[in-house]
Design an enzyme around this catalytic site. Structure first.
Site, PDB file in Angstrom:
ATOM      1  N   ASP A  91       0.869  -1.356   0.035  1.00  0.00           N
ATOM      2  CA  ASP A  91      -0.159  -0.402   0.027  1.00  0.00           C
ATOM      3  C   ASP A  91       0.384   1.364   0.120  1.00  0.00           C
ATOM      4  O   ASP A  91       0.467   2.745   0.298  1.00  0.00           O
ATOM      5  CB  ASP A  91      -1.252  -0.043   1.632  1.00  0.00           C
ATOM      6  CG  ASP A  91      -0.087   0.298   2.368  1.00  0.00           C
ATOM      7  OD1 ASP A  91       1.229  -0.398   2.254  1.00  0.00           O
ATOM      8  OD2 ASP A  91      -0.899   0.204   3.537  1.00  0.00           O
ATOM      9  N   LYS A  92       2.063   1.446  -0.102  1.00  0.00           N
ATOM     10  CA  LYS A  92       3.288   1.975   0.051  1.00  0.00           C
ATOM     11  C   LYS A  92       3.962   2.561  -1.104  1.00  0.00           C
ATOM     12  O   LYS A  92       4.920   1.538  -1.136  1.00  0.00           O
ATOM     13  CB  LYS A  92       3.170   2.581   1.813  1.00  0.00           C
ATOM     14  CG  LYS A  92       3.944   1.552   1.812  1.00  0.00           C
ATOM     15  CD  LYS A  92       4.347   1.998   3.174  1.00  0.00           C
ATOM     16  CE  LYS A  92       5.329   3.532   3.446  1.00  0.00           C
ATOM     17  NZ  LYS A  92       6.554   3.299   4.237  1.00  0.00           N
TER      18      LYS A  92
END
Length: 210
Positions: free
Chosen positions: A150-151
């Protein structure tokens, strides 16, 4: 609030530390790894139950093995050739058989293999930047079919690069570099990593950015 992994591009920044020592993020991560290494996987609880029954059974078999061979050696039912190696001592002769049963049937592997695997697995994962919450999560990891990151920076270096240009609608009629020139002009004074990436791509192509 400045989180761990935040990148300051070019400007100076003043940061006030609000958590130190035991309240810091790195300490929480260390505590999480320690708790994960100490936690029991479901299969470990099952192995402990088996070992709890298996160990007394092994000791009982070893005792009866010792007793039977001691009685046999004491009453001359054992060939003299076997006894000569032990100095004609029935106690030592029978004791070797009893110890052999304990060594061969020892449930150490059953009781130690699982916790050792959990400790090594969580430790190696932490060393490679992967935090595993416990033995249960590690045991079920073989069921994972999809992993979502997610990053930025998890799988990348945090430095994006322009690889392709795809135009839509009216932009298809423009010159190949026209869209990139306009985009780079808009992002010229931006400090955002993606904006800087577009600007670098235009400069590398020799495009004059207004």
């Amino acid at each position: 609030e400045v989180m761990g992994g935040t990148i300051n591009q070019k400007n100076m920044i003043t940061v006030r530390s609000q958590k130190v020592g035991g309240d810091s993020l790195i300490t929480q991560i260390m505590r999480l790894v320690q708790e994960a290494q100490m936690s029991k996987a479901p299969i470990q609880e099952y192995a402990d139950k088996i070992a709890g029954i298996f160990a007394p059974c092994v000791l009982t078999m070893a005792f009866f093995t010792f007793l039977i061979w001691f009685i046999a050696a004491e009453n001359g039912f054992v060939p003299e050739v076997w006894m000569n190696d032990e100095g004609d001592d029935p106690l030592l002769f029978a004791l070797l058989f009893g110890i052999s049963v304990v060594v061969v049937s020892c449930p150490c592997a059953l009781g130690l293999a699982t916790p050792t695997a959990v400790m090594v697995g969580t430790g190696v994962g932490a060393a490679n930047g992967m935090l595993i919450k416990g033995g249960k999560a590690l045991e079920r990891s073989h069921e994972v079919s999809t992993v979502i990151f997610d990053k930025t920076g998890t799988l990348t270096t945090g430095k994006p690069v322009l690889t392709d240009e795809i135009s839509f609608g009216i932009a298809r009629k423009w010159d190949t570099n026209a869209l990139l020139r306009m985009t780079a002009a808009c992002e010229k004074w931006s400090e955002h990593p993606i904006g800087q990436t577009l600007l670098r791509a235009a400069i590398n192509k020799g495009i004059s950015v207004p």
